[in-house]
Every structure is written in C-alpha cells, then in structure tokens.
Write a protein that holds these residues in place. Sequence first.
Motif, PDB file in Angstrom:
ATOM      1  N   GLN A   1       0.817  -1.214   0.000  1.00 16.99           N
ATOM      2  CA  GLN A   1       0.000   0.000   0.000  1.00 16.99           C
ATOM      3  C   GLN A   1       0.843   1.254   0.000  1.00 16.99           C
ATOM      4  O   GLN A   1       0.404   2.312  -0.474  1.00 16.99           O
ATOM      5  CB  GLN A   1      -0.938  -0.021   1.210  1.00 16.99           C
ATOM      6  CG  GLN A   1      -1.960  -1.150   1.160  1.00 16.99           C
ATOM      7  CD  GLN A   1      -2.697  -1.350   2.481  1.00 16.99           C
ATOM      8  OE1 GLN A   1      -2.440  -0.632   3.461  1.00 16.99           O
ATOM      9  NE2 GLN A   1      -3.593  -2.318   2.520  1.00 16.99           N
ATOM     10  N   ALA A   2       2.071   1.147   0.481  1.00 22.66           N
ATOM     11  CA  ALA A   2       2.963   2.308   0.514  1.00 22.66           C
ATOM     12  C   ALA A   2       3.620   2.584  -0.824  1.00 22.66           C
ATOM     13  O   ALA A   2       4.312   3.584  -0.974  1.00 22.66           O
ATOM     14  CB  ALA A   2       4.039   2.093   1.586  1.00 22.66           C
ATOM     15  N   SER A   3       3.420   1.692  -1.796  1.00 24.43           N
ATOM     16  CA  SER A   3       4.062   1.841  -3.108  1.00 24.43           C
ATOM     17  C   SER A   3       2.995   2.115  -4.160  1.00 24.43           C
ATOM     18  O   SER A   3       2.022   1.363  -4.294  1.00 24.43           O
ATOM     19  CB  SER A   3       4.836   0.570  -3.476  1.00 24.43           C
ATOM     20  OG  SER A   3       5.835   0.304  -2.517  1.00 24.43           O
ATOM     21  N   ARG A   4       3.177   3.166  -4.909  1.00 25.91           N
ATOM     22  CA  ARG A   4       2.209   3.553  -5.925  1.00 25.91           C
ATOM     23  C   ARG A   4       2.119   2.494  -7.027  1.00 25.91           C
ATOM     24  O   ARG A   4       3.123   2.033  -7.537  1.00 25.91           O
ATOM     25  CB  ARG A   4       2.612   4.889  -6.533  1.00 25.91           C
ATOM     26  CG  ARG A   4       1.621   5.428  -7.566  1.00 25.91           C
ATOM     27  CD  ARG A   4       2.067   6.773  -8.079  1.00 25.91           C
ATOM     28  NE  ARG A   4       1.132   7.310  -9.058  1.00 25.91           N
ATOM     29  CZ  ARG A   4       1.291   8.475  -9.687  1.00 25.91           C
ATOM     30  NH1 ARG A   4       2.364   9.224  -9.407  1.00 25.91           N
ATOM     31  NH2 ARG A   4       0.400   8.884 -10.565  1.00 25.91           N
ATOM     32  N   GLY A   5       0.890   2.134  -7.363  1.00 23.75           N
ATOM     33  CA  GLY A   5       0.646   1.154  -8.419  1.00 23.75           C
ATOM     34  C   GLY A   5       0.662  -0.276  -7.942  1.00 23.75           C
ATOM     35  O   GLY A   5       0.420  -1.187  -8.736  1.00 23.75           O
TER      36      GLY A   5
END
Length: 970
Positions: free
Chosen positions: A493-497
């Motif tokens: 969730q902390a990483s975009r995409g």
Amino acid sequence: MRAVAFLAATAFSPTLLLSANAHAQGVTSGTANPNSPLSQPIANTLTTPTPPGPPVPNSGAASGAALRTGGGSGSGGDENIVVTGSSLASRRNAVQLAPVETITAKEISQTSAITLDDYLRRIPSLGTPQGNATTNGGDGLSCQNIRNLGFQRTLILIDGKRRVQSGAFGFSCVDLNQIPTDMVERIEILKDGGSALYGADAVAGVINIITKKNFKGLSVHADGSLTDVGDGKTANIGALGGFDFDQGRGNVTIGANYQTQGPIYQRDRPWAAQAQQSNTAGVPPTYGSPTTSGGRFYQVNDPDQNLYAVSQPGQAPHAYTSADNYNFAQDQQLQNYLQDSNIVGKARYEINEHFEAYVDANYNHRTAQQQLAPQPMTGSIPPNTLPNPLVIPGGYPYNPFPGEDVRLYRRLNEFGPRQTDQAADLYQITGGLRGTIVDNWKYDGSFGYGKTMTTLNGQGEVNYRNLLQELGIQQTDPSDAASPVVYNPNVCQASRGCQIQNIFGTGSLSPQGVQYARFTQHAHAEQQLRDFNLRVTNSSVARLPYKYGGPIGLSFGVEHRSEQGNYSPDPIIQSGDSLENSQSPTGGGFNATEVYAEMKLPLLVNAPFAKELTLDGQGRWSHYNTFGNTENWKLDLLWAPTRDIAFRGTLGTAFRQPNIYELFGGQSLSFESATDPCANAASYGALSGRVAARCAREGVSPNFQQSGSQIPTITGGNAQLRPETSRTYTIGTVITPRWVRNFQATVDYWHTSIANTISSLSTQYIVDQCYTGLNEAYCQYIGGRAGGADISSVTAVDQNLGVTKTNGIDFGLNYTYNIDFDNSITLQNQFQQLIGYISQSVADGPFINYAGRIDTFGYDAYPRVRDTASVTVRHRNLSVNYQMRYIGGMQAFDGSNDYVKGVDGQYQVPGIFYHDVSATYTLGRYVLTGGINNLLDKRPPFSFDGSTNTDPNIYDYAGRTIFARFAVRF
C-alpha cells in the motif's frame, strides 16, 4: 575404373574400421574436465575468383592453401607462395611443413550453410562450437575451436590480420557470424600451435579466413533454405564489385551482404517437444519442470516435505505429481533468430615497387534473438538478501494452508517467455604500406583498429523486490536471505501502483500486477583492438654453400597490440533484485610488445634420397604489461626422399594470457545444468550412504525433489590467474604419387599439452566431491540450504587448474580423376581419430580421459571418431556432390561421473551418419545450386541434458533441409 573404386573405398574405410572403438576407454579416476577443456600478417593477394568446375582441394601441399605474392603490388610476378604457418614464400608445389586444412568457397557453396558456423561444425578437427544453437546463456555469437581445446585457445584471423572480438555475458570471441560466406575465398586451418609466429591465443592452432579481393566486375547472388517442417528459413543476398584503375596499379573491391536466419522451436520437433528431467534405469522418466505454472509447495513445518500443487486460482491444493510439471520446452528455441548486414571495402594503390598503400575496412551490424520459457521463481539470487527460498507467510490471504508458512516454487507464465535481443555494431579498419626494400627484401607495415559495441535488451524479466511487495511479504531481518517473513499489506500500500496479488494458480496474477513487477533489462558491452605490425622478409637471402643447398629464408618483425573491454549490466540485474542471473560490471585491458623472427633452411634440394630436406625455426619474445616477459619457439622439419612421399614433424611451445573476461570479469550468477545429490542419492552406488548422511545433516528430507535441472552457480574472472603454457608436436606424412595425378593423402599424429589450464570446475563436479566425501574441501564453494531446500548457489570462478592433454590422428584424402575433358570424379575425406583427452581438475591431481565421452550437462562432446567424406561427379557444366558425415558413439557423462548401465536409463549415445546431396549447373555467367542436407532426416541422438534432449552444438537438430542458390557474374 578399378583404381577409382579402390580409392572411393579408401575415402570411407577409416570410419568403418575405427567406429567400433567409439565407446572404448573408461574413466580412470574421479576427477572431471574443467569445462571442456597474430598479429603476424600473411601476404594475401588473389588474381581471380575460383572458376566453375570441380574443386582441387589440398590439405597438405602448399598450392591449395597458398596465395600468390609478387613484388609490392601483389599482382603477380614470381610463382612463390606464402602459406598459413609461415611468413616465408616457398615453391608453388612444395609440401607444407605444418598440417594445414584448406576449405574452398566452392565447397561451402555446395551446402546449405548461410553462416560459417553452419559449415565449420562439419569439420572433424574442430571441436564443439559455441554457435547459433546456444539459446540459454549464449549471445548469438559463433565461436569455433580446434581440437576441443576451447575457442579462447584458437586464433581467428581474417586475411592474416587479427580481428576485434565480440562478447558480453562473461566471454568473448571473434564472431564468425559477421563474415558472410559469399565473401570467403577459402579458409585455412593450421592444426598445430602457432604462438611463435602469430602470438598469443594460437595454442590449438589458427583459423585464417581469406576473403575475396582484387576483384574485377560485378557478381550478385541470392540463396535460401528451409527445413521440410517449414521453419528455420534462411535468406542471403549479396553483391561483390571491383575495378582496377591507373592501368592496373590500383584496385577497389566492395562487397555488401544481407542474411537472415529464422528460429526453430523445440515444440516443432517431436524429440525435443518434452524436456526429459530424470534418467533412472527401470523408472519411467519425468518431463517438464517441477516449478509449475500454478505453484508447487510444501508446509515449512512438515518434516516429510509432502508436496502439493494448485492448478487454478481458488482451487484446493492437491498432492503434487509429475503431471503438474510445466513443459518449458514449448517456449524455447533450438535455433536462434539471426540477422546480419555487412559492408566490406578493400583498396590498394602501387605508387612504385617500393610503396604500395592498402586499406581494408569492414562494418557489420548483427541482431540476434533468443527465447526461453517464462521466469521461474524459487528465491533470491546471491548475493542479494531478499528471501531465499521463497516462503509464503501463514497470514497471506491466499495461502492454501492458512496459518502455516509454505515454501513455494512457481513458474511466472503471466510474464510471457523471456526474450533476449542483441544488437552489435562492429567496425574495423586496417591500413598500411608494403613493398620491396631492395632486391628480395620486402616489408609490410600496418595498423589496425577495431571496435565492437553490443547492446542487450531482455524482455519478460521479473523484479523480485516489487513482486514481494505485491504479495505483502516482509522480512524480519532484511540483511538475511533466510530470515523469517511475515505478511504485511502495508509494504504494498505504501508503493504507488502496487496491489496485493494471488500467487497461487495458473494465471492468478492480474495484468496490473504483472506490469508492476515487470521490467526490461538493458546492458552494454564494448571490445577494442589496436594492432601495429611491421614485418620484413626475404625468402632468398643466400644459398647454403654446398652443392644441394637451397636458398635461406629470413623473416623478422615487431608488433604492439592492445585490447580493452567492458561490460555494464542492467542496474536491477546488478543489484540482484531480479529473478534473472545476477551480474557484475567488467572492465580492463592489456597490451603487449613483441619481437619475432623466422628462418627457413633448405638443407637439401634435389639431392639423392632427399628431394627436399627443410628445417624451419620460429621464435617470439613478448612483453605483457600484466605478466611480464615470455618466449615461444617452434621447429618444423620436412624430408621428402622422393617427389612421391614426404615426412614432416613440428615441435613448438605456445602461451596464452588470460583474456579480459577471465582476468577482469565481474562475478555473475548463472544456472548450470546439474543434479542435486540429495535428489538422486541412490545413483552414487557405494557412496550413496555418504550422500544420504550429508543430506540428512543438512535437514533435507528423503522425499526431496530438485526444483529443476539446474543449480545456481557463481562464475566470473579471477585477478590472480597466471598465463597458460603449452607444447605441441606433430608427426606426419604426405603422399603424392606421380603415377596417380591429382592425388594426395595425408596422415598426421598430433599431441598438445597445456599447463596451468584456465577454466572453472563444473558445478556437478563440485557438489559430487563434497557430498560423496571424496574431497570435502569443495564444500566451501557450496552455499547453504535454508531448511532443507535447494542448494542456494555454487561458486565456480575461473582458476588455474592442472594439465590438459589431447592427442589423435588426422587422415586426409583428396583425389580428382579426370575421365576426359568433360567428365571427372573428385573424392575427399577428412577423418579424425581421437586417441586421448585427459585433464586434471587440480594441479598434480589424477587425470581423467574424456575421449569417447559426451558431457550431457556441459554440451561438450569428445567422439573418438569423426569423419566427413564426399564424392563429386562432374559432367560438363553439371556437377553432383554427395557428402557423408559421421560422429562416433560416446559414453554419457555428467561432468563428474560416467552414467552406468542398470543405474542410469541412458548411459551411451550412439554414433550417427548424415547424408547430404547437392547439384550445381553452370550456364555461362549463371550458376544454380540446389540440394538437400540430412537427406534421410536423421534425428539427433538422445542425450540427457534436462533441456533439449540432445546436444544441439554437435548434432544436426534442424532435420532435412532444402536449399537453393543463384549467382550471376557480369
């Protein structure tokens, strides 16, 4: 005609007489082969291309392997010749002092060969090549070697000049794919050491490719071929033009060529469509990879490691069987896609007899493509510390065993097949002056510069770090690859995409998930060569001061050569964050300054019982900035008691410094074909108990199954390497009876010994030595197992191993019987009997004989018998050619031990005959050739390699191939 029949039988009889010895000579110790184990320009000036009609080949007499030389212009003059193996001219009909095999352009044109690699693999004296069939780990390069001593020990020259090498992935060679066959006038193969005359790398010998030059007019050709399956399509179009100017004092020759070769897929050959993975006697073999497309796994806390599999997303797990295996052969190529474009320009201008300026320039653009099955996922690649092996936490929402950690092996077929594209640009220019100094003293000074730039793009690659984020996997200790893991969706969730993905079941990863973890790798490599050479020769300094003495020949010169190379892998690959082979950068170079000389002493000429008695001596002193000084020498002796027979012998030393990748190469991880001892402990016979005990100490279950047919292996260069030294001697005879015109037979015994052999131990040898307890010192090269899983890695970098020796006998026959002006029959035979090939894995260690063996995992073959024989019948403008090729049977070998009858299913590889036919018709300026290779569509013999079910580097894998060629000259 009775004489013709007798000679025809002679051409084929060595194969029939000696093939029975193909399985002789057993293993004598428990050691293994270390992975299979010029700069001097040659005056080359041609007057006209080879005319139509039957070839008059020559493997022992100078006339067929030589070039006209005359004054500064090289356009005629005297009838003396210079042959490969000497820098001094000799009489046109003189027998060569050293064994040289010559292949003419006409011989090549009678086959379907579109590249030199295609043709040279037929030559018995050339060992297993790195060719266009090397899909896994190859660069699309074609690398040849003499006597199976390795391509790094064979010097490749083009028109007597050194050529810049091409390479990446940890090795380099002179790529023969860059040389179109239509530009070749002939090929000369010096089959003994040549370091004294040509410098380093000529340990096994020299392949000198002589191209067409001094051409006048225009010729155009087009040819193509395809298999009877309809694949492997090839096309080749080219043109060659040239003209004289200033009343013949100058000439310009320009050639251009385009060629393409289509792929052949394993799925289109029944014998390769399923990759065999086991080879136990009395047990049905398994096929395909146990790293399945849906996932194979077991519970970490299960002491029996009972295996399960999932076929489709959301399905309950079932007990794993071999029926769940992934057939990776359906995605792989047997033959790679290849495309080559080449432009060659040659020009010369005679200012006067003292100065002739010349320049040779070449540009080549090559693209190659290999395809492998989708990426398997088993864990990280050392030295990266991401999870290895891959453990799915009990809290993962798609875990088939909720609350239980499971160890997962998964084929990521959602990413599609891995495709590697190479694009290489090579240019080389050599210019110089040559001419007459005074009287018979001549000189040739040149400087050459070459550069190769290679770009590699790999598609279908997987970023392991990103994939772990999509699975919500977090290590409790990121510095330890064996660290426990937990499920934490926040890492995604902390990483975009990033979106949490289901890893269980075929096709379970979403397109968005695939896109997030996919990347395309980009790598670059360069090689450079600078070579200055000045040579002075006089083939008739003075006559020996007695009645039958001949003219003394003298040659001397100086050379300065430098080589540089570098390789820059993709940053993700370099970091180890991918599931692909990890790689490190390479960069370095060396230079050498050398002085060399040759003297030829015709001790007796036209004397009683000595039609010719000649002694030739060669020597070279070299200074390397990396290793200091070295000296090499060679002596050749020829005695012809009459014109009908001659006896010859050679003795010399050679030197090879480690090449750029061996000395400066960064460490990389490759996947070497090898069997984990714990997966097949029962096959070790009396040592099985030791193997089982060690596996138990490492926590490996008796039910353990290897996750494939490969073991991760760390390879690379070694800055502590020392140069190799070698000694070669040959003894032979050349028979040219005056009462049989156009007949020649040669027999040569050869022996080569190499000390400080530079190579790496095979992965199989290292694990066998450790697990059997024969030498537990090798255990230090084996990475650990996390909880009884697969071996994490084996370290096998380049080392100075022990001594390698090989010896054997070559037989050659060439005979043209002219029935009348319109009809002739030509017989040819090139035969090799390998007597021994022994090697030490460590200095002063025991030897093992590899003669008559095939290393099924290493793709190295050492047949005792190889033979290529042909008959050409000519009637006026029509000639018909039949060629037979034979490769003797071999004992199967895994790089460490022989396969054993009753223990292993396949333990021997049978011999095989191939039959090719072709016809050529000449009508004025037009020439049409057509034919069929592998006429009987022989399948390659089965060889248990865990991938292709054969050795595609030595056997014909394409099947029956039909070809046609059209040429016209204006």
